[in-house]
Design a protein around this motif. Structure first.
Motif, short mmCIF file in Angstrom:
data_model
loop_
_atom_site.label_atom_id
_atom_site.label_comp_id
_atom_site.label_asym_id
_atom_site.label_seq_id
_atom_site.Cartn_x
_atom_site.Cartn_y
_atom_site.Cartn_z
N TYR A 123 52.08 -49.94 49.11
CA TYR A 123 52.53 -51.17 49.75
C TYR A 123 51.48 -52.22 49.41
CZ TYR A 123 56.31 -49.32 52.64
OH TYR A 123 57.50 -48.79 53.07
N LEU A 129 58.45 -52.85 55.89
CA LEU A 129 58.60 -51.50 55.34
C LEU A 129 59.86 -51.40 54.49
CD1 LEU A 129 57.59 -49.32 58.41
CD2 LEU A 129 56.24 -49.84 56.39
N ASP A 131 62.31 -48.39 52.95
CA ASP A 131 62.58 -46.95 53.06
C ASP A 131 62.29 -46.20 51.77
OD1 ASP A 131 63.35 -47.25 55.68
OD2 ASP A 131 65.50 -47.22 55.27
N SER A 134 58.56 -45.76 51.39
CA SER A 134 58.08 -44.83 52.42
C SER A 134 58.50 -43.40 52.12
CB SER A 134 58.62 -45.24 53.79
OG SER A 134 58.10 -46.51 54.16
N PHE A 138 56.25 -40.08 52.10
CA PHE A 138 56.56 -38.94 52.97
C PHE A 138 56.79 -37.66 52.16
CE2 PHE A 138 57.95 -42.17 56.23
CZ PHE A 138 56.84 -41.97 57.04
#
Length: 179
Positions: A123, A129, A131, A134, A138
């Motif tokens: 980022y 944010l 998805d 992210s 994750f």
């Protein structure tokens, strides 16, 4: 460090090697103090520019970790800066030839399987944010946790006296169809 002999917030001094006489040296580390997974962080755009001396240091560190059975992985960062297609849509990371080449190069340099090299986008300029960004982070985190959990499971089995790697499989008995 891998053995857990270095306490949290230990201040490294490049002029003095770490030894048992150092203040803060942990003489009898607990399992929680030991390293459960080694992670190298490499910028995808600079994979070809890693100095050979640094590669050798990383490989030396890896050899020690490997002897101890500690899993190793690479977080390949800034994949969007290494490939225009990924920059336009981060979902393209798994279809990008440039990222695949970077993964192959890191795999070759460090001798790690390709699935231990985890691409992520940092980022940087985003105001909120995303998805897709992210999810990459994750996925990488989940894989690292799996590596660490597997290591801890193997460690627990060794501590219980059952070394999985030296255990012989049970022979299956043959039964005839007549029984």
């Amino acid at each position: 460090m891998l053995n857990g002999n270095i306490s949290d917030f230990y201040e490294f001094n490049p002029a003095t090697p770490i030894c048992p006489e150092n203040p803060g040296f942990v003489h009898q580390p607990k399992v929680k103090d030991k390293i459960h997974c080694v992670l190298f962080v490499i910028d995808a755009g600079t994979v070809g520019d890693i100095p050979p001396k640094l590669v050798e240091k990383m490989n030396s560190f890896q050899r020690i970790a490997n002897r101890k059975g500690i899993p190793r992985a690479v977080l390949l960062t800034k994949v969007d800066l290494a490939c225009k297609d990924v920059a336009s849509n981060v979902i393209n990371v798994f279809n990008s030839k440039k990222i695949e080449d970077a993964v192959d190069k890191v795999s070759g340099l460090l001798g790690l399987p390709r699935n231990n090299i985890l691409p992520v986008k940092n980022y940087e300029n985003e105001m909120q944010l995303d998805d897709n960004i992210s999810i990459l982070a994750f996925l990488a985190l989940r894989q690292l946790l799996h590596f660490a959990e597997d290591y801890i499971g193997n460690l627990q089995e060794r501590m219980n006296g059952r070394n999985v790697s030296t255990e012989k499989p049970h022979k299956l008995e043959k039964h005839s169809d007549k029984e």
